[in-house]
Structures are given as C-alpha cells and as structure tokens.
Design a protein around this motif. Sequence first.
Motif, short mmCIF file in Angstrom:
data_model
loop_
_atom_site.label_atom_id
_atom_site.label_comp_id
_atom_site.label_asym_id
_atom_site.label_seq_id
_atom_site.Cartn_x
_atom_site.Cartn_y
_atom_site.Cartn_z
N ALA A 260 53.47 36.72 32.54
CA ALA A 260 52.12 37.26 32.73
C ALA A 260 51.70 37.16 34.19
O ALA A 260 51.15 38.11 34.76
N GLY B 103 53.74 31.24 30.54
CA GLY B 103 52.82 32.12 31.25
C GLY B 103 53.45 32.86 32.41
O GLY B 103 52.82 33.78 32.97
N TRP C 114 47.84 35.77 30.46
CA TRP C 114 48.19 36.86 29.55
C TRP C 114 47.00 37.76 29.25
O TRP C 114 47.14 38.98 29.15
N LEU D 30 47.19 41.79 30.21
CA LEU D 30 47.03 42.81 29.18
C LEU D 30 45.83 43.71 29.47
O LEU D 30 45.88 44.93 29.20
#
Length: 535
Positions: A367, A364, A423, A427
């Motif tokens: 991210a 992670g 994430w 995104l």
Amino acid sequence: MSLVKKFATVASGTLMSRALGFGREMLMAAALGTGPVADAFNAAFQFPNTFRRLFAEGAFNAAFVPLFAKEIEQHGNEGAKRFSEEVFGVLFSALLALTIAMELAMPLIVRYLVAPGFADIPGKFETTVTLATIMFPYLICMSLGAMMAGMLNSLRRYFAAAIAPAFLNIILIGVLGYAWYHGLDAHDVGFGLSWGVLAAGIVQLAIVWIAVRNAGISIGFRRPKMTPNVKRLLILALPAAITGGITQINQLIGTAIASAQNSAVSSLAYADRIYQLPLGVVGVAVAIVLLPELSRALKSGNLVEAANLQNRSVEFTLFMTLPAAAALWVMSEPIVRLVYERGAFAANHSTPIVASILAIFGLGLPAFVLIKAFTPGYFAREDTRTPMIFAAISVGVNVATALSLFPSMGAPGIAVASAVAGWVNALMLLAMLIRRGHWGRDIPLLKRIPRLVLSAVIMAIALYFAEHYFAARLGPGSPLVVKATTLFALVGGGAALYFIAAFGTGGADFGMIRRNVKRGEAKSVPRESNTGLDE
C-alpha cells in the motif's frame, strides 16, 4: 533512457543509502538498544524529519517538479533558472523564520506534540528537547536540497539526488564508530549523533547544489517576492506537502502515542528502518521518476504514453514489493535477530517486539508503495487537493485505530494502524483515478495481479516451513556467520521460488520485462480517445 533504467538509477543510490542505514541502525542498536537515549534521539529526529518530508520532498516533488518542467518546455533553461531563483528566495526566508520559531518553542513542541509521554520522565524530556534543538536546522538544508533534487530529476539527472542521502548514514556511522572506539556512554553518543545529523544536512545540500551547477543552472539569491509562479507553487505545495508526507505524519502521530510506553518509540524506529529498504528502493524510485515523466507526457498531449507509464509503474511495484511484503511477514524475527541482536539490544525483550512490528509493516508495504505510484497521476495534472483530502482521511483512520489498539497491543498496535491507514489511502487514490477516467484499463495487468499474489503466498508458505526447519541455525545461540548465511540462503531460495511461480503462473513474462525495459513510442491521441485520460 528506458523507464526501468531510470528506476534503477534512482534505486541504486537509494539502495546504497538504505544499506548504509542498516549499518547505522545495527551500530545504534548495539550502542543504545531500546533504552531512554534511543527513545529520545528517535523522537527528536522524527520531528525535523517529518517537516523535511512535508515541506521538502512531498511539496517539491509534487508541486515544484511539474512547474519547473513546464518552464523548461516553454522558456528553456533561462526561464527555469529565473523560476528557481524566485522560489529559492521565498523558500529560504520562510525556512529561516520557521526554524527560529521552532527552536524557541521546542520545549512546548516536545511536551505537547512530539513526545508527550516523556514529559514526566526526569532527564528523558530534557534530553529530547536538546537533541531536537540541535537537529532542527537540518530542515533548512534538506528543504533546499529537495528543491535542487527536484530540478535534477526534471533535468533527468537522477543519480546525485539519489546518492546524497547516503551521506547522512556515512557520517552517523562515523560518529558511532568514534563512540565505540573511545568508549563513550549513551548520553554522549546521542549528542554526537545529533550533531552528525546537522553536519550531514550541510554535506547533502552541497552535493546537489554542485550537481545543479554542473547541469548548467546556477542559482543566485533573489529578494523574496510573491510572483505569479511562486503563488501558483504555494497553492499546489501546501496540499502536496500533506499528501506527500502522509506516511511521516502517521509516524509522527505514532511516535507521540508510543511515547507513553518505554522502548516503544525506538522499537518502531528500528522496524521502520528495515521496511524502508524495499519502500525506498522501489517506491521512492518510482515516484521520483514517474512524476516528471508523466508531467512531460501530459503537457505534450501524449495520453497513450501517460496511461502506459502509470500501468507499467504499478506492474513494476507489485512485481517487486509483494514478495518483499511476504518475506517481512514470515521472516521478521530472524531478520531482526541478525540485524540488531547484539550489545544493548536484548534478545528476550527487544527482538520479539521489533519483529512483530516489522511483520505488520510488511503487510502495509504494498500500500505504501502504491500510494507513491498513484499520487503522480494527480500531481502531474496539478491536482494536489484530492490526494490531500484522502491523506487527511487516512490520518483520521490512523489516529482512531492507534488509540484503540495501543492500550492492548502496545507498539504493534501503532503498526497495525499505519498499515490500515496506508491501504485506505491507496484504495481511495485508485478509485478516484478510475472514476475520473485517468486510469486506462489494462487487462494484462488485471490478470497478473492475482497471479503475483499467489506466487508471493507460495513463497511465504515455503519460507515458513524452511524457517522452522532451520530454527536452530537462526536462533539466538547460533553464531553470526551461521545466522547470516542461513538467512541469505533462505531469502535467495524464496526469491527464486517466487520468480519461478510468477513466470509459471503467468504473473510475469518476458514480454512484461521488455515493456518495462523499453518504454513504448506512444503517439499523441485526441481527447476523445478511449483511453479515458484528460490532459
């Protein structure tokens, strides 16, 4: 000063703090292991620390910095001083009232919010309540300190704000050293650490307060008053606080869920400390430097420079964090064994759990860093609502995933939930920037990303086989010096292989380095420019 030099200034102070944090956690692991006092301290400290990130760092780096920068641009230091005093009066009064209310309600807060799993464990619940009561006033010091740090960052004086957090670790290392020398038991160590946290907050506030005075702005106390500037700040700050502290919100939720299992809270905390090193050195540095720089570029209408700042920041974060993520995934157990495995930290129980959590956090990591690179694109435009909505969605994803996985996986399931939520958030932030035309397309960056990923994969494969080859030297029976030298050699060799692969595949080149070291002399462009950026 170039963009990377500014990153390096902040990162150097953060690196010192995180390195000292390793020393602190090593001593704490040896003194407390993953036992009940460690669980109680980490749960108690998580509560004021979460509020600090929500209402201090998140809110003020996101809302205060653009408004303070605007005051400097429009009214000079005097206007900025007046605005700061207005905010200081309201902030101090609100923090004082919040602290009194929280102190009085602490037993209920711990029972129903922070660590509900401790409620039925004799002694553990009472210890957590007492430690949280001691530490909560730390919030006042750190919130006011975050305001001062935001002022310093807007004035392009980064070092004092970056170095101040190191004193938390310095003081706690001193407490642990004193405890070891005098042979204090775990209960006394926990109380000593709690008082050390409060003392560190006072010291950190003093450092940034003095730095602001030296920068030419002396802040006096004004009677709290809702001026137009303060109202604007509050409108921006509430969603910004939630967005900026999303990682901490997820951690607080994870702590509450983990409290149902012995040792889970402290295991998550020990793993978190390790992955916070690359996250802090790269992610925090990028976020702190990028926001005021991007705000200035947008306020002056320099849209080419704004696009360049965003793309170069993402380029820099991926270049640095992809290999770190790969190394944490592959080398988590040797890292945990070297850093923590001594004293009360059990090799047969604590090491495998903490290592598995750390490996998942590593997935992670990109991210979490990208979130810090994307959110300034919203905050610099005074849009804090959109990231807040995305943050709320990611919290929902985190809670649902953690509750689904914890019964079967335990603490590693909470780490999976945190990584997935990170994430999802990253995104969504990127997709909306692109949709609004606030992200200028950069073909070289798009070509480099898969090549950087490939380079990190090559490094990870090599480290995997090297770790198995040197398993005896990295194992629990190996001397500390042998483990340390072997691990450092593997990490150094892996880093060298990554850079060779990155430059060899075209994921990085010297032109990229030059662009990051020297910020381009971008010119203002009209709104109809094909950069797609709005003011």
